[in-house]
Design a protein around this motif. Sequence first.
Motif, PDB file in Angstrom:
ATOM      1  N   GLY A  98      -5.469  39.029  15.410  1.00 16.36           N
ATOM      2  CA  GLY A  98      -6.340  38.001  15.960  1.00 16.36           C
ATOM      3  C   GLY A  98      -7.752  38.465  16.249  1.00 16.36           C
ATOM      4  O   GLY A  98      -8.593  37.669  16.642  1.00 16.36           O
ATOM      5  N   CYS A  99      -8.026  39.748  16.046  1.00 17.50           N
ATOM      6  CA  CYS A  99      -9.365  40.281  16.306  1.00 17.50           C
ATOM      7  C   CYS A  99     -10.352  39.861  15.220  1.00 17.50           C
ATOM      8  O   CYS A  99      -9.983  39.679  14.073  1.00 17.50           O
ATOM      9  CB  CYS A  99      -9.328  41.804  16.361  1.00 17.50           C
ATOM     10  SG  CYS A  99      -8.422  42.474  17.764  1.00 17.50           S
ATOM     11  N   SER A 100     -11.602  39.756  15.615  1.00 19.02           N
ATOM     12  CA  SER A 100     -12.686  39.502  14.671  1.00 19.02           C
ATOM     13  C   SER A 100     -13.354  40.820  14.317  1.00 19.02           C
ATOM     14  O   SER A 100     -13.319  41.759  15.107  1.00 19.02           O
ATOM     15  CB  SER A 100     -13.725  38.570  15.293  1.00 19.02           C
ATOM     16  OG  SER A 100     -13.157  37.314  15.561  1.00 19.02           O
ATOM     17  N   VAL A 101     -13.953  40.875  13.148  1.00 23.72           N
ATOM     18  CA  VAL A 101     -14.631  42.087  12.701  1.00 23.72           C
ATOM     19  C   VAL A 101     -16.000  41.743  12.137  1.00 23.72           C
ATOM     20  O   VAL A 101     -16.257  40.607  11.740  1.00 23.72           O
ATOM     21  CB  VAL A 101     -13.807  42.840  11.625  1.00 23.72           C
ATOM     22  CG1 VAL A 101     -12.543  43.402  12.211  1.00 23.72           C
ATOM     23  CG2 VAL A 101     -13.513  41.964  10.427  1.00 23.72           C
ATOM     24  N   ALA A 102     -16.855  42.761  12.112  1.00 20.59           N
ATOM     25  CA  ALA A 102     -18.176  42.624  11.490  1.00 20.59           C
ATOM     26  C   ALA A 102     -18.599  43.990  10.980  1.00 20.59           C
ATOM     27  O   ALA A 102     -18.111  45.020  11.447  1.00 20.59           O
ATOM     28  CB  ALA A 102     -19.200  42.090  12.482  1.00 20.59           C
ATOM     29  N   MET A 103     -19.491  43.971  10.013  1.00 19.02           N
ATOM     30  CA  MET A 103     -20.054  45.203   9.477  1.00 19.02           C
ATOM     31  C   MET A 103     -21.559  45.001   9.345  1.00 19.02           C
ATOM     32  O   MET A 103     -22.013  43.965   8.862  1.00 19.02           O
ATOM     33  CB  MET A 103     -19.440  45.516   8.119  1.00 19.02           C
ATOM     34  CG  MET A 103     -19.685  46.930   7.655  1.00 19.02           C
ATOM     35  SD  MET A 103     -18.812  47.327   6.126  1.00 19.02           S
ATOM     36  CE  MET A 103     -17.107  47.115   6.598  1.00 19.02           C
ATOM     37  N   PHE A 104     -22.318  45.986   9.811  1.00 17.27           N
ATOM     38  CA  PHE A 104     -23.766  45.930   9.750  1.00 17.27           C
ATOM     39  C   PHE A 104     -24.251  47.091   8.904  1.00 17.27           C
ATOM     40  O   PHE A 104     -23.901  48.239   9.146  1.00 17.27           O
ATOM     41  CB  PHE A 104     -24.358  46.004  11.157  1.00 17.27           C
ATOM     42  CG  PHE A 104     -23.912  44.857  12.031  1.00 17.27           C
ATOM     43  CD1 PHE A 104     -24.553  43.634  11.953  1.00 17.27           C
ATOM     44  CD2 PHE A 104     -22.839  44.994  12.893  1.00 17.27           C
ATOM     45  CE1 PHE A 104     -24.132  42.557  12.740  1.00 17.27           C
ATOM     46  CE2 PHE A 104     -22.411  43.936  13.675  1.00 17.27           C
ATOM     47  CZ  PHE A 104     -23.058  42.720  13.602  1.00 17.27           C
ATOM     48  N   GLY A 105     -25.046  46.793   7.899  1.00 19.37           N
ATOM     49  CA  GLY A 105     -25.486  47.808   6.960  1.00 19.37           C
ATOM     50  C   GLY A 105     -24.423  48.024   5.893  1.00 19.37           C
ATOM     51  O   GLY A 105     -23.385  47.362   5.876  1.00 19.37           O
ATOM     52  N   THR A 106     -24.689  48.950   4.980  1.00 23.78           N
ATOM     53  CA  THR A 106     -23.762  49.235   3.881  1.00 23.78           C
ATOM     54  C   THR A 106     -23.273  50.672   3.992  1.00 23.78           C
ATOM     55  O   THR A 106     -24.071  51.597   3.904  1.00 23.78           O
ATOM     56  CB  THR A 106     -24.459  49.036   2.521  1.00 23.78           C
ATOM     57  OG1 THR A 106     -24.985  47.708   2.465  1.00 23.78           O
ATOM     58  CG2 THR A 106     -23.493  49.239   1.372  1.00 23.78           C
ATOM     59  N   PRO A 107     -21.967  50.849   4.197  1.00 17.84           N
ATOM     60  CA  PRO A 107     -21.431  52.218   4.279  1.00 17.84           C
ATOM     61  C   PRO A 107     -21.773  53.017   3.024  1.00 17.84           C
ATOM     62  O   PRO A 107     -21.680  52.510   1.910  1.00 17.84           O
ATOM     63  CB  PRO A 107     -19.924  52.005   4.387  1.00 17.84           C
ATOM     64  CG  PRO A 107     -19.772  50.623   4.906  1.00 17.84           C
ATOM     65  CD  PRO A 107     -20.928  49.848   4.352  1.00 17.84           C
ATOM     66  N   GLY A 108     -22.186  54.252   3.223  1.00 17.07           N
ATOM     67  CA  GLY A 108     -22.512  55.120   2.105  1.00 17.07           C
ATOM     68  C   GLY A 108     -23.948  55.040   1.638  1.00 17.07           C
ATOM     69  O   GLY A 108     -24.355  55.779   0.757  1.00 17.07           O
ATOM     70  N   SER A 109     -24.721  54.123   2.223  1.00 10.85           N
ATOM     71  CA  SER A 109     -26.121  54.011   1.785  1.00 10.85           C
ATOM     72  C   SER A 109     -27.057  53.910   2.984  1.00 10.85           C
ATOM     73  O   SER A 109     -27.901  53.047   3.046  1.00 10.85           O
ATOM     74  CB  SER A 109     -26.291  52.796   0.870  1.00 10.85           C
ATOM     75  OG  SER A 109     -26.053  51.615   1.596  1.00 10.85           O
ATOM     76  N   GLY A 110     -26.878  54.783   3.923  1.00 11.91           N
ATOM     77  CA  GLY A 110     -27.736  54.772   5.102  1.00 11.91           C
ATOM     78  C   GLY A 110     -26.954  54.376   6.339  1.00 11.91           C
ATOM     79  O   GLY A 110     -25.746  54.542   6.423  1.00 11.91           O
ATOM     80  N   LYS A 111     -27.676  53.818   7.313  1.00 10.34           N
ATOM     81  CA  LYS A 111     -27.049  53.450   8.571  1.00 10.34           C
ATOM     82  C   LYS A 111     -26.097  52.274   8.369  1.00 10.34           C
ATOM     83  O   LYS A 111     -26.399  51.339   7.637  1.00 10.34           O
ATOM     84  CB  LYS A 111     -28.119  53.062   9.598  1.00 10.34           C
ATOM     85  CG  LYS A 111     -29.012  54.208  10.000  1.00 10.34           C
ATOM     86  CD  LYS A 111     -29.905  53.837  11.152  1.00 10.34           C
ATOM     87  CE  LYS A 111     -30.982  52.856  10.761  1.00 10.34           C
ATOM     88  NZ  LYS A 111     -31.965  52.601  11.808  1.00 10.34           N
ATOM     89  N   PHE A 112     -24.964  52.340   9.046  1.00 10.15           N
ATOM     90  CA  PHE A 112     -24.043  51.216   9.055  1.00 10.15           C
ATOM     91  C   PHE A 112     -23.226  51.265  10.335  1.00 10.15           C
ATOM     92  O   PHE A 112     -23.190  52.288  11.015  1.00 10.15           O
ATOM     93  CB  PHE A 112     -23.112  51.219   7.841  1.00 10.15           C
ATOM     94  CG  PHE A 112     -22.044  52.278   7.908  1.00 10.15           C
ATOM     95  CD1 PHE A 112     -22.303  53.576   7.485  1.00 10.15           C
ATOM     96  CD2 PHE A 112     -20.784  51.982   8.375  1.00 10.15           C
ATOM     97  CE1 PHE A 112     -21.329  54.550   7.560  1.00 10.15           C
ATOM     98  CE2 PHE A 112     -19.793  52.953   8.436  1.00 10.15           C
ATOM     99  CZ  PHE A 112     -20.064  54.251   8.031  1.00 10.15           C
ATOM    100  N   GLU A 113     -22.603  50.144  10.633  1.00  9.53           N
ATOM    101  CA  GLU A 113     -21.757  50.058  11.807  1.00  9.53           C
ATOM    102  C   GLU A 113     -20.662  49.051  11.543  1.00  9.53           C
ATOM    103  O   GLU A 113     -20.906  47.972  11.001  1.00  9.53           O
ATOM    104  CB  GLU A 113     -22.614  49.618  13.009  1.00  9.53           C
ATOM    105  CG  GLU A 113     -21.897  49.662  14.321  1.00  9.53           C
ATOM    106  CD  GLU A 113     -22.878  49.450  15.466  1.00  9.53           C
ATOM    107  OE1 GLU A 113     -23.528  50.411  15.894  1.00  9.53           O
ATOM    108  OE2 GLU A 113     -22.985  48.295  15.910  1.00  9.53           O
ATOM    109  N   PHE A 114     -19.439  49.416  11.854  1.00 13.21           N
ATOM    110  CA  PHE A 114     -18.286  48.532  11.751  1.00 13.21           C
ATOM    111  C   PHE A 114     -17.814  48.224  13.155  1.00 13.21           C
ATOM    112  O   PHE A 114     -17.608  49.129  13.958  1.00 13.21           O
ATOM    113  CB  PHE A 114     -17.165  49.212  10.956  1.00 13.21           C
ATOM    114  CG  PHE A 114     -15.891  48.420  10.902  1.00 13.21           C
ATOM    115  CD1 PHE A 114     -14.831  48.729  11.736  1.00 13.21           C
ATOM    116  CD2 PHE A 114     -15.748  47.370  10.017  1.00 13.21           C
ATOM    117  CE1 PHE A 114     -13.657  48.009  11.701  1.00 13.21           C
ATOM    118  CE2 PHE A 114     -14.577  46.649   9.967  1.00 13.21           C
ATOM    119  CZ  PHE A 114     -13.525  46.956  10.805  1.00 13.21           C
ATOM    120  N   VAL A 115     -17.687  46.950  13.469  1.00 15.09           N
ATOM    121  CA  VAL A 115     -17.272  46.533  14.819  1.00 15.09           C
ATOM    122  C   VAL A 115     -16.048  45.652  14.686  1.00 15.09           C
ATOM    123  O   VAL A 115     -16.051  44.711  13.937  1.00 15.09           O
ATOM    124  CB  VAL A 115     -18.393  45.784  15.539  1.00 15.09           C
ATOM    125  CG1 VAL A 115     -18.001  45.453  16.969  1.00 15.09           C
ATOM    126  CG2 VAL A 115     -19.680  46.580  15.528  1.00 15.09           C
TER     127      VAL A 115
END
Length: 160
Positions: A143-160
């Motif tokens: 039931g959790c929501s997720v988001a990803m900011f930026g692109t993993p492997g190509s600079g800054k990113f964050e997975f929430v």
Amino acid sequence: MSLILPGDSGADLVVQRRAFLKAAAAGLAVTGLCGGRVGAAASSASTSALGETPETLTAQLYKSLTAEQKSLMAFEFDNPLRNDVDNNWHITKAVIGQHFDKDQQALMRDIFMGLHSEEYAQKVMQQVEHDNRNTNRTDGFSGCSVAMFGTPGSGKFEFV
């Protein structure tokens, strides 16, 4: 009131108490229930049974996303949503149990568990499942929501 923190270069860093407490509280709220963040700059990431870190697992997840899934949960790194703090972080429509296949769900579970020490990972997961038990899904994590900011492997990113 200001806090003075020693800097790496020997210069002290002056932090306003109110700004420090606000940032600390926001960080705790986001990494609490259903939250956990992984980013490219994480320094002490744990590894999965296969020796993969949450960062490499996040890159695998990103590569597996369809265009529709990306539209629900993948954003530019500087998107203002990245700074939002919400109860249980339900601020996107990308629900794990509704919008992702079983392999992607397993990756997300591995990422989440990898963000916590072995000592507490299962306890944190139990709390997430407890807090989301009324979501009409097989377990609370779904039931959790997720988001990803930026692109993993190509600079800054964050997975929430």
